[in-house]
Design a protein around this motif. Structure first.
Motif, short mmCIF file in Angstrom:
data_model
loop_
_atom_site.label_atom_id
_atom_site.label_comp_id
_atom_site.label_asym_id
_atom_site.label_seq_id
_atom_site.Cartn_x
_atom_site.Cartn_y
_atom_site.Cartn_z
N LEU A 153 -43.64 -71.35 32.61
CA LEU A 153 -43.16 -72.62 32.04
C LEU A 153 -41.83 -72.38 31.32
O LEU A 153 -41.55 -71.26 30.88
CB LEU A 153 -44.19 -73.15 31.03
N PRO A 154 -41.00 -73.44 31.19
CA PRO A 154 -39.74 -73.26 30.46
C PRO A 154 -40.02 -72.96 28.98
O PRO A 154 -40.87 -73.60 28.36
CB PRO A 154 -39.03 -74.61 30.60
N VAL A 155 -39.30 -72.00 28.42
CA VAL A 155 -39.52 -71.58 27.03
C VAL A 155 -38.22 -71.76 26.23
O VAL A 155 -37.14 -71.42 26.71
CB VAL A 155 -39.98 -70.10 26.97
N MET A 156 -38.37 -72.31 25.04
CA MET A 156 -37.24 -72.44 24.12
C MET A 156 -37.64 -71.83 22.78
O MET A 156 -38.83 -71.73 22.48
CB MET A 156 -36.90 -73.91 23.90
N ALA A 157 -36.64 -71.47 21.97
CA ALA A 157 -36.93 -70.89 20.66
C ALA A 157 -36.50 -71.87 19.57
O ALA A 157 -35.63 -72.72 19.79
CB ALA A 157 -36.15 -69.58 20.51
N VAL A 158 -37.14 -71.76 18.41
CA VAL A 158 -36.76 -72.59 17.26
C VAL A 158 -36.55 -71.68 16.06
O VAL A 158 -37.47 -70.95 15.66
CB VAL A 158 -37.86 -73.64 16.92
N HIS A 159 -35.34 -71.73 15.50
CA HIS A 159 -35.07 -70.95 14.30
C HIS A 159 -35.40 -71.79 13.08
O HIS A 159 -34.75 -72.80 12.83
CB HIS A 159 -33.60 -70.52 14.26
N ARG A 160 -36.44 -71.38 12.35
CA ARG A 160 -36.86 -72.13 11.16
C ARG A 160 -36.76 -71.27 9.90
O ARG A 160 -37.19 -71.67 8.84
CB ARG A 160 -38.27 -72.72 11.34
N GLY A 161 -36.16 -70.09 10.05
CA GLY A 161 -35.94 -69.22 8.90
C GLY A 161 -37.23 -68.65 8.34
O GLY A 161 -38.30 -68.77 8.94
N TRP A 168 -29.86 -65.59 9.86
CA TRP A 168 -28.91 -65.73 10.97
C TRP A 168 -28.89 -64.47 11.82
O TRP A 168 -28.68 -64.52 13.02
CB TRP A 168 -27.51 -66.07 10.45
N ARG A 169 -29.14 -63.31 11.19
CA ARG A 169 -29.12 -62.08 11.97
C ARG A 169 -30.20 -62.11 13.05
O ARG A 169 -29.98 -61.71 14.19
CB ARG A 169 -29.30 -60.86 11.06
N MET A 170 -31.37 -62.61 12.66
CA MET A 170 -32.49 -62.68 13.62
C MET A 170 -32.13 -63.61 14.78
O MET A 170 -32.36 -63.30 15.95
CB MET A 170 -33.75 -63.16 12.88
N ALA A 171 -31.55 -64.78 14.45
CA ALA A 171 -31.21 -65.74 15.50
C ALA A 171 -30.07 -65.21 16.39
O ALA A 171 -30.07 -65.40 17.61
CB ALA A 171 -30.82 -67.08 14.87
N TRP A 257 -20.91 -66.53 13.85
CA TRP A 257 -22.21 -65.94 13.50
C TRP A 257 -22.05 -64.89 12.40
O TRP A 257 -22.84 -64.85 11.45
CB TRP A 257 -22.87 -65.31 14.73
N LEU A 258 -21.02 -64.04 12.56
CA LEU A 258 -20.83 -62.99 11.55
C LEU A 258 -20.52 -63.61 10.19
O LEU A 258 -20.98 -63.13 9.15
CB LEU A 258 -19.70 -62.04 12.00
N ARG A 259 -19.77 -64.71 10.20
CA ARG A 259 -19.46 -65.37 8.92
C ARG A 259 -20.71 -66.00 8.32
O ARG A 259 -20.90 -65.97 7.10
CB ARG A 259 -18.38 -66.44 9.13
N ALA A 260 -21.56 -66.56 9.17
CA ALA A 260 -22.81 -67.14 8.65
C ALA A 260 -23.64 -66.03 8.00
O ALA A 260 -24.24 -66.22 6.94
CB ALA A 260 -23.58 -67.80 9.78
N MET A 261 -23.64 -64.85 8.65
CA MET A 261 -24.43 -63.73 8.09
C MET A 261 -23.86 -63.26 6.77
O MET A 261 -24.59 -62.95 5.83
CB MET A 261 -24.45 -62.56 9.09
N ILE A 262 -22.52 -63.25 6.67
CA ILE A 262 -21.92 -62.76 5.42
C ILE A 262 -22.15 -63.80 4.30
O ILE A 262 -22.41 -63.44 3.15
CB ILE A 262 -20.43 -62.38 5.61
N ASP A 263 -22.13 -65.07 4.65
CA ASP A 263 -22.43 -66.11 3.64
C ASP A 263 -23.86 -65.96 3.13
O ASP A 263 -24.14 -66.15 1.95
CB ASP A 263 -22.26 -67.52 4.24
N GLU A 264 -24.74 -65.61 4.07
CA GLU A 264 -26.15 -65.43 3.69
C GLU A 264 -26.28 -64.24 2.72
O GLU A 264 -26.99 -64.32 1.71
CB GLU A 264 -26.94 -65.18 4.98
N VAL A 265 -25.57 -63.15 3.02
CA VAL A 265 -25.61 -61.98 2.14
C VAL A 265 -25.01 -62.35 0.77
O VAL A 265 -25.54 -61.98 -0.28
CB VAL A 265 -24.85 -60.78 2.77
N ASP A 266 -23.91 -63.11 0.78
CA ASP A 266 -23.30 -63.53 -0.50
C ASP A 266 -24.28 -64.35 -1.33
O ASP A 266 -24.36 -64.19 -2.55
CB ASP A 266 -22.03 -64.34 -0.25
N ASP A 267 -25.02 -65.22 -0.68
CA ASP A 267 -26.02 -66.02 -1.41
C ASP A 267 -27.01 -65.10 -2.11
O ASP A 267 -27.35 -65.30 -3.28
CB ASP A 267 -26.79 -66.94 -0.45
#
Ligand code: PEP
Ligand code: MN
Length: 337
Positions: A153-161, A168-171, A257-267
């Motif tokens: 069957l078709p499979v999709m993923a959902v990032h819910r944190g 973001w690293r996981m996604a 993506w890298l910027r999203a990860m760095i923002d997450e680390v900054d948080d």
């Protein structure tokens, strides 16, 4: 792929709540896949566990009246059977279930039997969505996708944190390893707060997610589960004027993506700095009470020396260590005045 929108209440609570929410969503956004949890995996057995099988009848009514395809969460082979018999087109596996490979394996086997027609025919073969596990384990998420894919069957993923924070690293890891798998963003569970949903949704365009799963309730404050994070259908309509509007990206924007990860680390970093300053203030109270002056030069020199030793094996320059430690110390002393 055009972006997919899945919206609806966390849980189907009553016939009226389900139908009202569906009608309002259709009026606000002109239709989407309608989601509602029928069986709710809750932390406490005292919480609302979902309306169960009866709610599938309400979902059927939604489809008959609005034509919207349906999505619901399944955690057992029996849930799959009942949902498919009710004509649900999208089955999602929740974050708690996704943490157990054996349960996912069982669900994959049940789905395989359906696809092969062994467990009775279903009118439409479903699409399967798998949320990231409650722990930030990219390998398990990717492994679960492989398990489910065996069903054909078709499979999709959902990032819910995890714990109302993105990972973001996981996604990104999933995006890099399986660029062929569509990933939706769930800004509701990602943040846990309706005021933060709009901000989280910006990431759909910026990072090139393939769609969104959003919790929408006709009367969020009274919701029996996830009341803090659900938005109204009218609010969803407003959000979609500016979010999920860009053309889907045809490649992965690594810098974004890298910027999203760095923002997450900054948080995380700033939350830790705040925690450190609060502790410094508590120590300040102790010092006052015991007539100890705020500046304790020996103590500062000892922790600085320790950090300088550490920096030798951690590729952080001595200058940076001194600069950061001095800034932290100055601010801590200010809090102890
Ligand atoms: C849900 O979508 O309502 C839900 C329970 O999600 P999760 O598994 O991500 O917590
Ligand atoms: Mn929910």
């Amino acid at each position: 792929m055009k972006r997919l929108l899945i919206a609806g209440p966390c849980a189907a609570e009553s016939r009226e709540q389900v139908l009202t929410t569906a009608r309002q969503i259709q009026a606000a956004v002109g239709g989407c896949v309608f989601r509602a949890g029928v069986w709710k995996p809750r932390t406490s057995p005292a919480s609302f566990q979902g309306a169960g099988e009866e709610a599938l009848e309400w979902l059927r009514e939604v489809k008959a009246e609005t034509g919207m395809p349906l999505a619901t969460e399944v955690a057992t082979a029996e849930h799959i059977r009942l949902a498919l018999e009710a004509g649900v087109e999208y089955l999602w596996i929740g974050a708690r279930t996704s943490a157990s490979p054996i349960v996912v394996e069982n669900l994959a086997e049940a789905l395989t039997r359906y696809r092969q027609g062994a467990d009775g025919a279903c009118a439409v073969l479903p699409k399967v969505l798998i949320k990231n596990p409650v722990n930030p384990d990219a390998r398990l998420w990717i492994g679960n996708i492989a398990r489910l894919e065996r069903s054909g069957l078709p499979v999709m993923a959902v990032h819910r944190g995890c714990a109302h924070r993105p990972s973001w690293r996981m996604a990104y890891r999933l995006r890099q390893e399986r660029p062929d798998i569509p990933i939706l963003l769930d800004p509701s569970h990602l943040t846990g707060e309706r005021a933060l949903v709009a901000r989280a949704m910006e990431k759909i365009d910026v990072l090139g997610f393939d769609g969104a799963m959003i919790e929408v309730h006709c009367n969020p404050e009274t919701a029996l589960s996830d009341a803090r994070q659900q938005i109204t259908p009218a609010e969803l309509g407003e959000l979609l004027k500016t979010k999920m509007v860009a053309e889907p990206l045809d490649r992965c924007d690594d810098l974004a993506w890298l910027r999203a990860m760095i923002d997450e680390v900054d948080d995380d970093l700033w939350a830790k700095i705040e925690e450190r300053m609060n502790l410094a203030e508590e120590i300040g109270g102790y010092k006052k009470k015991h007539l100890i002056p705020p500046l304790q030069q020996k103590r500062f020199e000892a922790i600085l020396a320790q950090r300088l030793e550490w920096s030798k094996t951690h590729r952080i320059s001595e200058d940076a260590v001194r600069g950061i430690m001095n800034a932290l110390h100055q601010e801590a002393l200010r809090r102890q005045q």
